[in-house]
Design an enzyme around this catalytic site. Structure first.
Site, PDB file in Angstrom:
ATOM      1  N   ASN A   1      -3.319  -5.798   2.165  1.00 28.20           N
ATOM      2  CA  ASN A   1      -2.870  -6.460   3.399  1.00 28.20           C
ATOM      3  C   ASN A   1      -1.356  -6.377   3.621  1.00 28.20           C
ATOM      4  O   ASN A   1      -0.887  -6.585   4.740  1.00 28.20           O
ATOM      5  CB  ASN A   1      -3.298  -7.938   3.428  1.00 28.20           C
TER       6      ASN A   1
ATOM      7  N   ASP B   1     -13.187 -12.887   6.879  1.00 30.05           N
ATOM      8  CA  ASP B   1     -13.006 -11.796   7.829  1.00 30.05           C
ATOM      9  C   ASP B   1     -13.348 -12.199   9.256  1.00 30.05           C
ATOM     10  O   ASP B   1     -14.236 -13.022   9.459  1.00 30.05           O
ATOM     11  CB  ASP B   1     -13.936 -10.650   7.408  1.00 30.05           C
TER      12      ASP B   1
HETATM   13  C1  FPP Z   1      -9.129 -11.038   7.471  1.00 30.11           C
HETATM   14  O1  FPP Z   1      -9.477 -11.059   8.856  1.00 30.11           O
HETATM   15  C2  FPP Z   1      -8.301 -12.202   7.158  1.00 30.11           C
HETATM   16  C3  FPP Z   1      -7.086 -12.156   6.551  1.00 30.11           C
HETATM   17  C4  FPP Z   1      -6.458 -10.893   6.127  1.00 30.11           C
HETATM   18  C5  FPP Z   1      -6.268 -13.364   6.338  1.00 30.11           C
HETATM   19  C6  FPP Z   1      -7.007 -14.627   5.956  1.00 30.11           C
HETATM   20  C7  FPP Z   1      -6.070 -15.767   6.065  1.00 30.11           C
HETATM   21  C8  FPP Z   1      -6.332 -16.990   6.598  1.00 30.11           C
HETATM   22  C9  FPP Z   1      -7.693 -17.386   7.023  1.00 30.11           C
HETATM   23  C10 FPP Z   1      -5.273 -18.023   6.840  1.00 30.11           C
HETATM   24  C11 FPP Z   1      -4.401 -18.406   5.697  1.00 30.11           C
HETATM   25  C12 FPP Z   1      -5.112 -18.755   4.429  1.00 30.11           C
HETATM   26  C13 FPP Z   1      -5.089 -19.977   3.833  1.00 30.11           C
HETATM   27  C14 FPP Z   1      -5.733 -20.135   2.504  1.00 30.11           C
HETATM   28  C15 FPP Z   1      -4.472 -21.150   4.427  1.00 30.11           C
HETATM   29  P1  FPP Z   1      -8.985  -9.878   9.802  1.00 30.11           P
HETATM   30  O2  FPP Z   1      -7.647 -10.194  10.316  1.00 30.11           O
HETATM   31  O3  FPP Z   1      -9.082  -8.581   9.057  1.00 30.11           O
HETATM   32  O4  FPP Z   1     -10.009  -9.930  10.978  1.00 30.11           O
HETATM   33  P2  FPP Z   1     -10.594  -8.668  11.751  1.00 30.11           P
HETATM   34  O5  FPP Z   1     -11.491  -7.957  10.774  1.00 30.11           O
HETATM   35  O6  FPP Z   1     -11.355  -9.275  12.882  1.00 30.11           O
HETATM   36  O7  FPP Z   1      -9.452  -7.833  12.192  1.00 30.11           O
END
Ligand code: FPP
Length: 231
Positions: A50, A2
């Site tokens: 998501n 996150d």
């Molecule tokens: C949550 O942070 C993160 C995600 C929904 C996506 C995670 C994906 C990656 C790190 C990249 C791809 C994965 C791999 C395995 C290569 P958020 O976007 O909700 O952050 P926020 O809470 O600050 O909005």
């Protein structure tokens, strides 16, 4: 994983730039996990929920996942890492699912560490689909309801082949499970850090492991019982 979006927004960048940097962090954390000898690492890369994000953000995440399984193939194979996925993988677009399934198949015999990607994953969805599958077997007469034990249920989950979940790390200051590994986390230790995922690296992983090693895991028993069982 996150904090990608907030990491980017604080720098005046688009949220997807946070995901790009997050994918770089994935590479470092997987390498460090393998080096320190973790048996398994599960990354919550994309939840069932998501899919509701803006289309361009979903598209970027899918592209990053495809890039990851293609670009990391050599590293995964050279380091004897087995890649598996949990979640509704059939929902992924073909351009992600196909290279993912190819690498899962090719790495199936690797034994040093299991890297598990949670993709289109939800803990409740997972418990429900396992329950449905077991009910179906019971209805067909191939499984007796009284044989549905904790062990039987655990092994019927997609995580059934993984070791027990010992440590669950959540980044970015959030302190909730968000539908991740609900059944599996029953006795997991939780580690919360304010660090945003794009900045989470080897040292942060080592810090989490150090915290984990300082804890007493009692599984419902008393300290005295634990000390006695260790001789
Ligand atoms: C949550 O942070 C993160 C995600 C929904 C996506 C995670 C994906 C990656 C790190 C990249 C791809 C994965 C791999 C395995 C290569 P958020 O976007 O909700 O952050 P926020 O809470 O600050 O909005």
């Amino acid at each position: 994983m996150d904090g990608n979006g907030r990491w980017a927004q604080r720098r005046g960048l688009a949220r997807v730039e946070g995901h790009r940097k997050g994918a770089v962090a994935v590479r470092e954390v997987v390498r460090a996990s393998r080096e320190v000898g973790l048996r398994a690492l599960t990354l919550y890369a994309f939840s069932s929920q998501n899919w509701q994000r803006p289309a361009d953000e979903v598209a970027t995440l899918m592209q990053l996942l495809r890039d990851y399984v293609i670009e990391e193939r050599a590293e995964i194979m050279d380091n004897a890492i087995r890649l598996i996925a949990i979640g509704d993988v059939d929902r992924l677009p073909d351009f992600v699912r196909e290279p993912l399934e190819t690498l899962m198949r090719d790495s199936a015999g690797n034994r040093a560490m299991t890297l598990c990607l949670a993709l289109s994953y939800g803990g409740r969805e997972s418990i429900l689909s396992t329950t449905r599958a077991l009910c179906d077997m019971a209805a067909r007469g191939t499984l007796k309801p009284e044989d549905i034990t904790e062990d039987r249920f655990s092994s019927a989950l997609q995580t059934g082949g993984l070791p027990q979940l010992d440590l669950l790390i959540r980044t970015s200051g959030e302190e909730r499970l968000s539908n991740f590994l609900l059944w599996e986390s029953a006795y997991a230790e939780f580690y919360f850090t304010d660090t945003f995922w794009p900045e989470f690296g080897r040292d942060d992983l080592l810090g989490a492991l150090e915290s984990y090693h300082g804890r007493e895991r009692r599984f419902g028993r008393t300290t005295e019982q634990i000390l006695r069982s260790h001789g």
